[in-house]
Enzyme design. Structure first.
Site: not given
Ligand code: UGA
Length: 479
Positions: A293-295, A297-298
């Protein structure tokens, strides 16, 4: 609820002023901070708009799959240091810090969607006047530079009628927790970053975030470095770090593709590179790409923000494109081994659905790209397995009856023509070639997309195997 300078929490523990933290958003980050802060003796009130989540936390169930988190929350509850509620106004009474831990999402274009941050800010703005204490509002959610001072602060001031810096404090402090290791990361951070609206805000937050006894990230006992900065710098640090790590992965993954063509083992290249202290060995494990959910999306959100400020995101775009290509590479390797069209009608086993081991999270996972590709290539049946029930349930919600769900590794491999290993769970690492030879149709065709198997051992046992980033093809000679 106040008694002689102390506050009563849910009628259980009695906690002293200056020790109360409100965590807004009982998701992955919020609950981990709640558990970590309670373990350090702070009194934590978790606020969430979802009554089911609140009920789960108050009755000792964790809504997410994170090792150790359930026990840690239960200990905090038993000690009277944790309570969940939907009532932010009540929770904020007497609190010193309110951490905004709500999710940030991408809209259809990949731009950051701040609707939950805005909602949380409005709710905090309504609750601040009744708090009766000086609260440092702290944004923990990952937000694009300019959000805390340009979006959160005006909402807080307008709704509360109070003045930032005088009536309440404001900080932005990014989190660097890894799923699967979150509790360790919270007690042993490499660093703490605190961006403050003013010095008083930073001083107010600092004791809550710097674990006095934790030692450095290496566990060597050195004090944790604290980076004190302004709000926008803190916001960009988070994106810079995630984007850099993602870029490191995309870089080594491109090297893996080259290694396959040059007849080289990318693992040896990465090991040697990592010995240079300027590079470090971390995040140089080639594989099937990054998910979670992080790399994804960010990096995308930062690329979109770059476009908005007129900077072409050349590096960020390349990191994302390389990752999209890599996620399909396991299927390309299968086709290289078997030939075009071979997948049609075959039974293909997929080991690993979660985006990485020790989590039940399948968001942006490689498995999803691979499942789409296998179904698109008309595989006869696609049988999946993951040690995390949560991961299986998430995938079932998307794919339903189009997949076969195996309850054990053996069941997954039994009768399969090909197997793809997509997540390096310990349970899969321990499999020898016989697990494949004794269960699968002959000859078993295996793609190891996480580089956990010894190719020679598997080949000698009669397994046709491709490991990402390795080959014996030395036919290329520069012209
Ligand atoms: C990541 C960062 O590591 C955390 O510091 C950050 O706080 C978090 O995002 C966040 O922004 O909240 P996480 O997404 O939990 O944490 O997972 P990682 O362990 O970083 O792995 C991300 C992906 O990269 C996984 O799919 C993993 O398989 C892949 N990866 C990682 C590789 O392919 N190779 C590597 O060498 C390392």
């Amino acid at each position: 609820m106040e008694k002689d300078g102390a506050l009563e929490l849910g009628g259980k523990g009695v906690v002293h002023e200056g020790r109360v933290v409100v965590v807004v958003g009982a998701g992955y980050v919020g609950l981990t901070y709640a558990a970590g802060l309670a373990a350090r003796g702070f009194s934590v009130r978790c606020v969430d708009v979802n009554p089911d989540v609140v009920e789960a936390v108050n009755s000792g169930r964790t809504p997410i799959d994170e090792p150790g988190l359930g026990d840690a929350l239960e200990r905090a509850r038993a000690a009277g240091l944790l309570e969940a509620t939907t009532d932010l106004g009540r929770a904020l009474r007497g609190a010193s810090v309110a951490m905004v831990c709500v999710g940030t999402y991408c809209d259809d274009e990949g731009r950051i969607d701040l609707s939950h941050v805005r909602e949380a800010s409005r709710a905090l703005g309504r609750a601040l006047p009744g708090a009766g204490s000086h609260v440092v509002v702290t944004v923990k959610s990952t937000v694009i530079p300019g959000t805390t001072d340009g979006v959160v602060k005006p909402i807080l001031e307008e709704v509360s009628g109070m003045l930032c810096g005088r009536d309440f404090g404001l900080c932005m402090s990014p989190e660097f927790l890894r799923e699967g290791n979150a509790l360790h990361d919270i007690t042993h951070p490499d660093k703490v970053v605190i961006g403050g609206y003013d010095r008083a805000s930073i001083e107010g937050l600092r004791p809550f975030l710097v674990p006095e006894d934790a030692g450095g990230g290496s566990g060597g006992g050195a004090p944790v470095p604290v980076v004190e900065t302004d709000l926008r710098t803190a916001e960009l640090i988070k994106y810079a770090q995630n984007a850099f790590l993602a870029t490191k992965i995309s870089f080594i993954n491109e090297l893996a593709l080259l290694a396959e063509k040059f007849g080289v083992n990318v693992g040896d290249v990465a090991r040697a590179m990592g010995l240079d202290h300027r590079i470090s060995p971390a995040f140089l494990n080639a594989g099937a790409g990054f998910g979670g959910s992080c790399f994804p999306k960010d990096v995308l959100a930062l690329a979109k923000a770059a476009e908005q400020v007129g900077v072409e995101p050349v590096m960020l775009g390349a990191t994302l494109r390389a990752n999209d290509r890599q996620k399909l590479h396991p299927v390309c390797l299968l086709e290289e081994m078997t030939g075009d069209g071979w997948i049609r009608g075959r039974r293909v086993a997929v080991l690993g659905l979660a985006f990485k081991p020790n989590t039940g999270d399948t968001r942006q996972a490689v498995s999803r790209s691979v499942l789409d590709a296998l179904l698109g290539a008309s595989a006869g049946s696609v049988v999946v397995h993951d040690p995390s029930e949560m991961a299986v349930e998430e995938v079932r919600e998307t794919y339903g009856g189009r997949l076969v769900y195996a309850s054990s590794v053996e069941e997954c491999l039994r009768g399969a023509d090909a197997a793809l290993l997509l997540t390096e769970w310990e349970e899969y690492r321990g499999l020898g070639p016989e697990a494949f030879t004794s269960n699968m149709n002959r000859p078993p065709v295996v793609v190891d997309a996480r580089r956990v198997y010894d190719r020679g051992t598997f080949e000698r046992a009669g397994v046709k195997i491709r490991v990402i980033g390795e080959s014996d093809d030395r036919s290329f000679v520069p012209p």
